[in-house]
Design a protein around this motif. Structure first.
Motif, PDB file in Angstrom:
ATOM      1  N   LYS A  75       1.176  -0.733   0.370  1.00 49.90           N
ATOM      2  CA  LYS A  75       0.265   0.627   0.234  1.00 49.90           C
ATOM      3  C   LYS A  75       0.874   0.579   0.196  1.00 49.90           C
ATOM      4  CE  LYS A  75      -3.471  -2.303   2.101  1.00 49.90           C
ATOM      5  NZ  LYS A  75      -4.693  -2.248   2.394  1.00 49.90           N
ATOM      6  N   ARG A  76       0.186   2.330  -0.629  1.00 56.99           N
ATOM      7  CA  ARG A  76       1.198   3.442  -0.827  1.00 56.99           C
ATOM      8  C   ARG A  76       0.762   4.265  -0.136  1.00 56.99           C
ATOM      9  NH1 ARG A  76       5.475   3.058  -3.979  1.00 56.99           N
ATOM     10  NH2 ARG A  76       5.613   5.439  -3.848  1.00 56.99           N
ATOM     11  N   ILE A  77       0.329   4.491   1.612  1.00 52.03           N
ATOM     12  CA  ILE A  77      -0.428   4.920   2.101  1.00 52.03           C
ATOM     13  C   ILE A  77       1.384   5.303   2.985  1.00 52.03           C
ATOM     14  CG2 ILE A  77      -1.065   5.758   3.643  1.00 52.03           C
ATOM     15  CD1 ILE A  77      -3.841   4.072   2.751  1.00 52.03           C
ATOM     16  N   LYS A  78       1.882   6.792   3.508  1.00 53.24           N
ATOM     17  CA  LYS A  78       2.452   7.417   4.136  1.00 53.24           C
ATOM     18  C   LYS A  78       2.409   7.190   5.321  1.00 53.24           C
ATOM     19  CE  LYS A  78       5.239   9.551   0.965  1.00 53.24           C
ATOM     20  NZ  LYS A  78       6.089  11.237   0.630  1.00 53.24           N
ATOM     21  N   VAL A  79       3.102   6.736   6.220  1.00 50.02           N
ATOM     22  CA  VAL A  79       2.816   6.887   8.154  1.00 50.02           C
ATOM     23  C   VAL A  79       2.703   7.438   8.448  1.00 50.02           C
ATOM     24  CG1 VAL A  79       3.885   6.520  10.455  1.00 50.02           C
ATOM     25  CG2 VAL A  79       4.321   4.727   8.763  1.00 50.02           C
ATOM     26  N   GLN A  80       2.790   8.862   8.258  1.00 49.53           N
ATOM     27  CA  GLN A  80       2.642  10.064   8.412  1.00 49.53           C
ATOM     28  C   GLN A  80       1.355  10.883   7.953  1.00 49.53           C
ATOM     29  OE1 GLN A  80       5.915  13.273   6.311  1.00 49.53           O
ATOM     30  NE2 GLN A  80       4.008  13.794   5.152  1.00 49.53           N
ATOM     31  N   SER A  81       0.507  10.297   7.072  1.00 52.23           N
ATOM     32  CA  SER A  81      -0.443  10.855   6.649  1.00 52.23           C
ATOM     33  C   SER A  81      -1.526  10.314   7.848  1.00 52.23           C
ATOM     34  CB  SER A  81      -0.646  10.411   5.134  1.00 52.23           C
ATOM     35  OG  SER A  81       0.023  11.024   4.299  1.00 52.23           O
TER      36      SER A  81
ATOM     37  N   ASP B 266       8.268  19.413   8.756  1.00 56.14           N
ATOM     38  CA  ASP B 266       9.367  19.839   7.299  1.00 56.14           C
ATOM     39  C   ASP B 266       8.484  19.768   5.861  1.00 56.14           C
ATOM     40  OD1 ASP B 266      11.305  20.378   8.497  1.00 56.14           O
ATOM     41  OD2 ASP B 266      12.396  17.873   8.309  1.00 56.14           O
ATOM     42  N   SER B 267       7.535  18.755   6.065  1.00 57.90           N
ATOM     43  CA  SER B 267       6.689  18.674   5.292  1.00 57.90           C
ATOM     44  C   SER B 267       5.595  19.918   5.317  1.00 57.90           C
ATOM     45  CB  SER B 267       5.758  18.170   5.563  1.00 57.90           C
ATOM     46  OG  SER B 267       6.306  16.526   4.689  1.00 57.90           O
ATOM     47  N   GLN B 268       5.225  20.256   6.151  1.00 59.11           N
ATOM     48  CA  GLN B 268       4.235  21.547   6.720  1.00 59.11           C
ATOM     49  C   GLN B 268       5.123  22.854   6.322  1.00 59.11           C
ATOM     50  OE1 GLN B 268       2.620  20.669  10.143  1.00 59.11           O
ATOM     51  NE2 GLN B 268       1.164  19.373   9.259  1.00 59.11           N
ATOM     52  N   SER B 269       6.084  23.322   6.119  1.00 64.91           N
ATOM     53  CA  SER B 269       7.170  24.112   5.705  1.00 64.91           C
ATOM     54  C   SER B 269       6.880  24.516   4.627  1.00 64.91           C
ATOM     55  CB  SER B 269       8.293  24.175   7.179  1.00 64.91           C
ATOM     56  OG  SER B 269       8.063  24.390   8.230  1.00 64.91           O
ATOM     57  N   ARG B 270       7.011  23.014   3.756  1.00 63.75           N
ATOM     58  CA  ARG B 270       7.719  23.795   2.224  1.00 63.75           C
ATOM     59  C   ARG B 270       6.210  23.935   1.652  1.00 63.75           C
ATOM     60  NH1 ARG B 270      10.659  18.308   3.145  1.00 63.75           N
ATOM     61  NH2 ARG B 270       9.461  17.514   2.763  1.00 63.75           N
ATOM     62  N   ILE B 271       4.485  23.025   3.127  1.00 61.73           N
ATOM     63  CA  ILE B 271       4.106  23.261   1.998  1.00 61.73           C
ATOM     64  C   ILE B 271       3.540  25.362   2.572  1.00 61.73           C
ATOM     65  CG2 ILE B 271       1.125  23.512   3.007  1.00 61.73           C
ATOM     66  CD1 ILE B 271       2.153  20.348   3.100  1.00 61.73           C
ATOM     67  N   GLU B 272       3.679  24.938   2.961  1.00 65.85           N
ATOM     68  CA  GLU B 272       4.452  26.895   3.618  1.00 65.85           C
ATOM     69  C   GLU B 272       4.245  27.756   2.234  1.00 65.85           C
ATOM     70  OE1 GLU B 272       1.265  28.488   5.161  1.00 65.85           O
ATOM     71  OE2 GLU B 272       0.902  26.338   5.463  1.00 65.85           O
TER      72      GLU B 272
ATOM     73  N   ASN C  96       7.524   4.150  18.585  1.00 66.69           N
ATOM     74  CA  ASN C  96       8.215   3.980  18.349  1.00 66.69           C
ATOM     75  C   ASN C  96       9.603   4.800  18.142  1.00 66.69           C
ATOM     76  OD1 ASN C  96       7.655   2.047  20.791  1.00 66.69           O
ATOM     77  ND2 ASN C  96       7.102   0.776  18.654  1.00 66.69           N
ATOM     78  N   ASN C  97       9.098   5.950  16.835  1.00 69.10           N
ATOM     79  CA  ASN C  97       9.923   6.836  16.025  1.00 69.10           C
ATOM     80  C   ASN C  97       9.273   8.651  16.017  1.00 69.10           C
ATOM     81  OD1 ASN C  97      11.862   5.054  14.747  1.00 69.10           O
ATOM     82  ND2 ASN C  97       9.335   3.724  14.911  1.00 69.10           N
ATOM     83  N   LYS C  98       8.901   8.809  17.187  1.00 68.71           N
ATOM     84  CA  LYS C  98       8.025   9.826  17.105  1.00 68.71           C
ATOM     85  C   LYS C  98       8.704  11.531  16.524  1.00 68.71           C
ATOM     86  CE  LYS C  98       5.016  12.299  20.174  1.00 68.71           C
ATOM     87  NZ  LYS C  98       5.034  13.574  20.177  1.00 68.71           N
ATOM     88  N   THR C  99       9.757  10.993  17.513  1.00 70.81           N
ATOM     89  CA  THR C  99      10.649  12.690  17.456  1.00 70.81           C
ATOM     90  C   THR C  99      11.134  12.378  15.872  1.00 70.81           C
ATOM     91  OG1 THR C  99      11.628  12.386  19.392  1.00 70.81           O
ATOM     92  CG2 THR C  99      12.880  13.369  17.815  1.00 70.81           C
ATOM     93  N   ASP C 100      11.580  11.405  14.307  1.00 68.13           N
ATOM     94  CA  ASP C 100      11.674  11.597  13.461  1.00 68.13           C
ATOM     95  C   ASP C 100      10.865  11.629  12.621  1.00 68.13           C
ATOM     96  OD1 ASP C 100      14.413  10.909  13.988  1.00 68.13           O
ATOM     97  OD2 ASP C 100      14.093   8.982  13.665  1.00 68.13           O
ATOM     98  N   ILE C 101       9.756  10.667  12.956  1.00 69.86           N
ATOM     99  CA  ILE C 101       8.193  11.620  11.963  1.00 69.86           C
ATOM    100  C   ILE C 101       7.769  12.891  12.557  1.00 69.86           C
ATOM    101  CG2 ILE C 101       6.042  11.024  12.325  1.00 69.86           C
ATOM    102  CD1 ILE C 101       6.829   7.464  12.415  1.00 69.86           C
ATOM    103  N   ASP C 102       7.873  12.899  13.885  1.00 69.15           N
ATOM    104  CA  ASP C 102       7.333  14.472  13.779  1.00 69.15           C
ATOM    105  C   ASP C 102       7.985  15.656  13.213  1.00 69.15           C
ATOM    106  OD1 ASP C 102       5.380  14.186  15.488  1.00 69.15           O
ATOM    107  OD2 ASP C 102       6.033  13.974  17.414  1.00 69.15           O
TER     108      ASP C 102
END
Length: 65
Positions: A4-10, A55-61, A44-50
């Motif tokens: 499946k091509r759904i990102k964990v971040q989504s 970063d993604s939200q900054s690029r969108i802005e 288990n990977n909160k820091t990296d994913i956050d």
């Protein structure tokens, strides 16, 4: 979420907005187990994913300006 091509971040963005895991599963056509696995991976990977989400939200802005 194999094949499946759904990102964990989504999934996590929805989850952090208060969307129930069962609703996320329905929205993305996933099993509840898959959503719960993504949430566990996030925990288990909160820091990296956050950081990646921020970063993604900054690029969108930047693109909005």
């Amino acid at each position: 979420m194999k094949n499946k091509r759904i990102k964990v971040q989504s999934i996590i963005i929805e989850y952090k907005q208060g969307i129930l895991p069962s609703d996320i599963a329905r929205i993305y056509s996933l099993s509840l187990d898959e959503v719960e696995a993504a949430i566990e991976y996030y925990q288990n990977n909160k820091t990296d994913i956050d950081r990646h989400i921020a970063d993604s939200q900054s690029r969108i802005e930047l693109l909005k300006t």
